[in-house]
Design an enzyme around this catalytic site. Structure first.
Site, PDB file in Angstrom:
ATOM      1  N   SER A 286     -17.482  -5.946   7.987  1.00 39.48           N
ATOM      2  CA  SER A 286     -17.403  -4.722   7.317  1.00 39.48           C
ATOM      3  C   SER A 286     -17.936  -3.495   8.329  1.00 39.48           C
ATOM      4  O   SER A 286     -19.070  -3.696   8.977  1.00 39.48           O
ATOM      5  CB  SER A 286     -18.478  -4.751   6.230  1.00 39.48           C
ATOM      6  OG  SER A 286     -17.817  -5.520   5.187  1.00 39.48           O
TER       7      SER A 286
ATOM      8  N   HIS B 155     -12.028  -3.252   6.254  1.00 42.26           N
ATOM      9  CA  HIS B 155     -11.272  -4.515   6.737  1.00 42.26           C
ATOM     10  C   HIS B 155      -9.937  -3.954   7.254  1.00 42.26           C
ATOM     11  O   HIS B 155      -9.219  -4.078   6.282  1.00 42.26           O
ATOM     12  CB  HIS B 155     -11.590  -5.705   5.967  1.00 42.26           C
ATOM     13  CG  HIS B 155     -12.964  -6.244   5.655  1.00 42.26           C
ATOM     14  ND1 HIS B 155     -13.374  -7.218   6.606  1.00 42.26           N
ATOM     15  CD2 HIS B 155     -14.122  -5.678   5.112  1.00 42.26           C
ATOM     16  CE1 HIS B 155     -14.728  -7.514   6.327  1.00 42.26           C
ATOM     17  NE2 HIS B 155     -15.245  -6.567   5.518  1.00 42.26           N
TER      18      HIS B 155
ATOM     19  N   HIS C 281     -12.276 -12.666   1.880  1.00 44.31           N
ATOM     20  CA  HIS C 281     -13.754 -13.396   1.407  1.00 44.31           C
ATOM     21  C   HIS C 281     -13.028 -14.208   0.180  1.00 44.31           C
ATOM     22  O   HIS C 281     -12.204 -13.924  -0.642  1.00 44.31           O
ATOM     23  CB  HIS C 281     -14.442 -12.212   0.893  1.00 44.31           C
ATOM     24  CG  HIS C 281     -14.916 -11.270   1.970  1.00 44.31           C
ATOM     25  ND1 HIS C 281     -14.071 -10.271   2.475  1.00 44.31           N
ATOM     26  CD2 HIS C 281     -15.920 -11.289   2.958  1.00 44.31           C
ATOM     27  CE1 HIS C 281     -14.746  -9.512   3.340  1.00 44.31           C
ATOM     28  NE2 HIS C 281     -15.865 -10.259   3.640  1.00 44.31           N
TER      29      HIS C 281
ATOM     30  N   TYR D 240     -14.722 -14.177  -2.580  1.00 47.20           N
ATOM     31  CA  TYR D 240     -14.818 -13.455  -3.927  1.00 47.20           C
ATOM     32  C   TYR D 240     -13.576 -12.622  -4.089  1.00 47.20           C
ATOM     33  O   TYR D 240     -13.295 -11.858  -5.315  1.00 47.20           O
ATOM     34  CB  TYR D 240     -15.939 -12.501  -3.847  1.00 47.20           C
ATOM     35  CG  TYR D 240     -15.901 -11.472  -2.635  1.00 47.20           C
ATOM     36  CD1 TYR D 240     -15.337 -10.330  -2.613  1.00 47.20           C
ATOM     37  CD2 TYR D 240     -16.966 -11.571  -1.731  1.00 47.20           C
ATOM     38  CE1 TYR D 240     -15.261  -9.548  -1.760  1.00 47.20           C
ATOM     39  CE2 TYR D 240     -17.115 -10.667  -0.678  1.00 47.20           C
ATOM     40  CZ  TYR D 240     -16.276  -9.634  -0.708  1.00 47.20           C
ATOM     41  OH  TYR D 240     -16.180  -8.712   0.449  1.00 47.20           O
ATOM     42  N   GLU D 241     -12.500 -12.525  -3.151  1.00 44.16           N
ATOM     43  CA  GLU D 241     -11.226 -11.797  -3.590  1.00 44.16           C
ATOM     44  C   GLU D 241     -10.350 -12.597  -4.016  1.00 44.16           C
ATOM     45  O   GLU D 241      -9.200 -12.428  -4.246  1.00 44.16           O
ATOM     46  CB  GLU D 241     -10.877 -11.302  -2.028  1.00 44.16           C
ATOM     47  CG  GLU D 241     -11.690 -10.124  -1.330  1.00 44.16           C
ATOM     48  CD  GLU D 241     -11.111  -9.980   0.052  1.00 44.16           C
ATOM     49  OE1 GLU D 241     -10.164  -9.082   0.030  1.00 44.16           O
ATOM     50  OE2 GLU D 241     -11.705 -10.321   0.793  1.00 44.16           O
TER      51      GLU D 241
ATOM     52  N   ALA E   4     -21.886  -7.895   8.133  1.00 45.91           N
ATOM     53  CA  ALA E   4     -23.036  -7.238   7.538  1.00 45.91           C
ATOM     54  C   ALA E   4     -24.063  -8.079   6.799  1.00 45.91           C
ATOM     55  O   ALA E   4     -23.447  -9.126   6.242  1.00 45.91           O
ATOM     56  CB  ALA E   4     -22.357  -6.089   6.585  1.00 45.91           C
TER      57      ALA E   4
ATOM     58  N   MET F 129     -21.540 -12.769   2.416  1.00 45.23           N
ATOM     59  CA  MET F 129     -20.503 -13.496   1.720  1.00 45.23           C
ATOM     60  C   MET F 129     -19.674 -14.003   2.769  1.00 45.23           C
ATOM     61  O   MET F 129     -18.605 -13.977   2.353  1.00 45.23           O
ATOM     62  CB  MET F 129     -20.279 -12.500   0.630  1.00 45.23           C
ATOM     63  CG  MET F 129     -21.306 -12.053  -0.269  1.00 45.23           C
ATOM     64  SD  MET F 129     -20.610 -10.717  -1.405  1.00 45.23           S
ATOM     65  CE  MET F 129     -22.102  -9.895  -1.826  1.00 45.23           C
ATOM     66  N   SER F 130     -19.896 -14.097   3.755  1.00 45.87           N
ATOM     67  CA  SER F 130     -18.539 -14.601   4.812  1.00 45.87           C
ATOM     68  C   SER F 130     -19.621 -15.208   6.136  1.00 45.87           C
ATOM     69  O   SER F 130     -20.453 -15.851   5.958  1.00 45.87           O
ATOM     70  CB  SER F 130     -18.111 -13.377   5.414  1.00 45.87           C
ATOM     71  OG  SER F 130     -18.904 -12.467   6.351  1.00 45.87           O
TER      72      SER F 130
ATOM     73  N   ASN G 268     -28.935  -3.590   4.483  1.00 46.26           N
ATOM     74  CA  ASN G 268     -29.580  -3.335   3.197  1.00 46.26           C
ATOM     75  C   ASN G 268     -30.772  -4.545   2.984  1.00 46.26           C
ATOM     76  O   ASN G 268     -30.798  -5.721   3.579  1.00 46.26           O
ATOM     77  CB  ASN G 268     -28.890  -3.306   2.054  1.00 46.26           C
ATOM     78  CG  ASN G 268     -28.016  -4.492   1.859  1.00 46.26           C
ATOM     79  OD1 ASN G 268     -26.862  -4.895   2.603  1.00 46.26           O
ATOM     80  ND2 ASN G 268     -28.510  -5.316   0.789  1.00 46.26           N
TER      81      ASN G 268
ATOM     82  N   HIS H 261     -21.223  -1.482  -1.397  1.00 48.35           N
ATOM     83  CA  HIS H 261     -20.411  -1.663  -0.141  1.00 48.35           C
ATOM     84  C   HIS H 261     -20.439  -0.050   0.610  1.00 48.35           C
ATOM     85  O   HIS H 261     -20.159  -0.285   1.897  1.00 48.35           O
ATOM     86  CB  HIS H 261     -19.079  -1.987  -0.726  1.00 48.35           C
ATOM     87  CG  HIS H 261     -18.353  -2.543   0.463  1.00 48.35           C
ATOM     88  ND1 HIS H 261     -18.697  -3.639   1.408  1.00 48.35           N
ATOM     89  CD2 HIS H 261     -17.204  -2.166   1.138  1.00 48.35           C
ATOM     90  CE1 HIS H 261     -17.863  -3.794   2.436  1.00 48.35           C
ATOM     91  NE2 HIS H 261     -16.686  -3.046   2.166  1.00 48.35           N
TER      92      HIS H 261
HETATM   93  N1  HPA Z   1     -26.196  -9.656   0.128  1.00 48.61           N
HETATM   94  C1  HPA Z   1     -24.939 -10.506   0.237  1.00 48.61           C
HETATM   95  N2  HPA Z   1     -24.135  -9.980   1.279  1.00 48.61           N
HETATM   96  C2  HPA Z   1     -24.226  -8.749   1.917  1.00 48.61           C
HETATM   97  C3  HPA Z   1     -25.582  -8.057   1.361  1.00 48.61           C
HETATM   98  C4  HPA Z   1     -26.403  -8.554   0.431  1.00 48.61           C
HETATM   99  O1  HPA Z   1     -27.363  -7.693   0.208  1.00 48.61           O
HETATM  100  N3  HPA Z   1     -25.306  -6.903   2.486  1.00 48.61           N
HETATM  101  C5  HPA Z   1     -24.377  -7.011   3.135  1.00 48.61           C
HETATM  102  N4  HPA Z   1     -23.636  -8.272   2.998  1.00 48.61           N
END
Ligand code: HPA
Length: 287
Positions: A34, A65, A87, A89-90, A117, A223-224, A247, A259
């Site tokens: 990302s 993406h 991903h 989750y998609e 990220a 998440m990846s 973050n 996001h």
């Molecule tokens: N959690 C999970 N996946 C992420 C995060 C997070 O805080 N930030 C960027 N991808």
């Protein structure tokens, strides 16, 4: 078109499709997470092929993406850049999420650099670069899982012919980790090492979940990346993983967490990530 074919045939199809269109054979693959896609925009672009055109490749629906394969030559290395990923989750099965990795390996890629990220689980601030030295797969799924009994079904869902169990110790190549630290030092970039936990998402962590992941020994969460690394290691690729902290996991940042913030932080550090990747490619090309 490809839905009815066994997965392994889809890998073969994708490789044939790409061989006919790529003017050179990549030795290195890079997957951009990302907000990091700008690395693929710089010349020379020897070929740029939308995922939608490549057999079996997933379509990316998440902002940040682009969803295309870019072939480039950087610092003396021929590189296939995957600009974006799908991903879990998609709603995309991990076998499909990781299909591009199997295709890169079949094309001749031997070193894979994965970026993402990630949320930090300790005091690391947004913008921190973290080399992934190990991972916790907490996605509740594995891309190498078979869909049917092994007998008569030699290929797993990802089309990779894995026999028995796949070793994951030292999944992140120790020599590449050292090289990356040297490159960062020479470029004046501060970088840390850490363990990445992978969760399925799409929810960010609650404070309690972040605490759980911290106690499990992770310094960052995303998440990846982890499914790609599992497939890459099953195919004996050398792997380097780079997480960009965007973050604090489990913390609400004045309602700004989400996001768009993740993408904005990643974009603001894209130049540092590019400097690191260029330095790595220089070292890989001269090795
Ligand atoms: N959690 C999970 N996946 C992420 C995060 C997070 O805080 N930030 C960027 N991808």
């Amino acid at each position: 078109m490809t839905e009815s074919l066994p997965p392994h045939d889809v890998v073969t199809q994708a490789v044939e499709y790409l061989r006919a269109r790529l003017p050179a054979r990549p030795a290195v693959g890079i997957i951009l997470g990302s907000g990091l896609g700008s690395f693929a925009e710089r010349p020379p672009i020897l070929a740029a092929i939308p995922y939608a055109d490549i057999p079996g490749f997933p379509v990316c629906s998440v902002e940040g993406h682009a969803g295309r394969l870019v072939l480039t030559e950087r610092e003396g290395a021929c590189v296939a850049i995957l600009q974006g990923r799908a991903h879990r989750y998609e709603g995309v099965a991990l076998a499909t999420v990781t299909h591009p990795v199997a295709v890169l390996a079949a094309l001749g890629v031997r070193t894979l650099i994965v970026t993402c990220a990630a949320g930090s689980l300790d005091e690391a601030e947004a913008g921190t670069l973290m080399l992934i030295e190990d991972h916790l797969n907490l996605m509740g799924d594995n891309p190498l899982m078979r869909t049917g009994p092994a007998k008569g079904a030699p290929a797993g869902r990802s089309g990779i012919r894995v026999s028995g169990f796949v070793e994951m110790a030292q999944a992140y190549d120790p020599a590449l980790l050292e090289i990356a630290e040297q490159v960062a030092g020479a470029s004046g970039l501060s970088i840390r090492r850490g363990v990445l936990a992978a969760v399925a998402g799409p929810t960010y962590e609650t404070a309690a979940e972040a605490e759980m992941l911290r106690r499990l020994g992770a310094q960052a969460v995303s998440m990846s990346v982890v499914p790609e690394v599992i497939v890459a290691r099953a195919l004996k690729l050398r792997v380097l993983g780079l997480a960009l902290i965007t973050n604090r996991s489990g913390a609400a940042l004045d309602g700004r967490v989400g996001h768009p913030q993740v993408v904005a932080v990643a974009e603001s550090r894209a130049d540092s990530v590019a400097a690191l990747l260029d330095g790595l490619l220089r070292r890989l090309a001269s090795a």
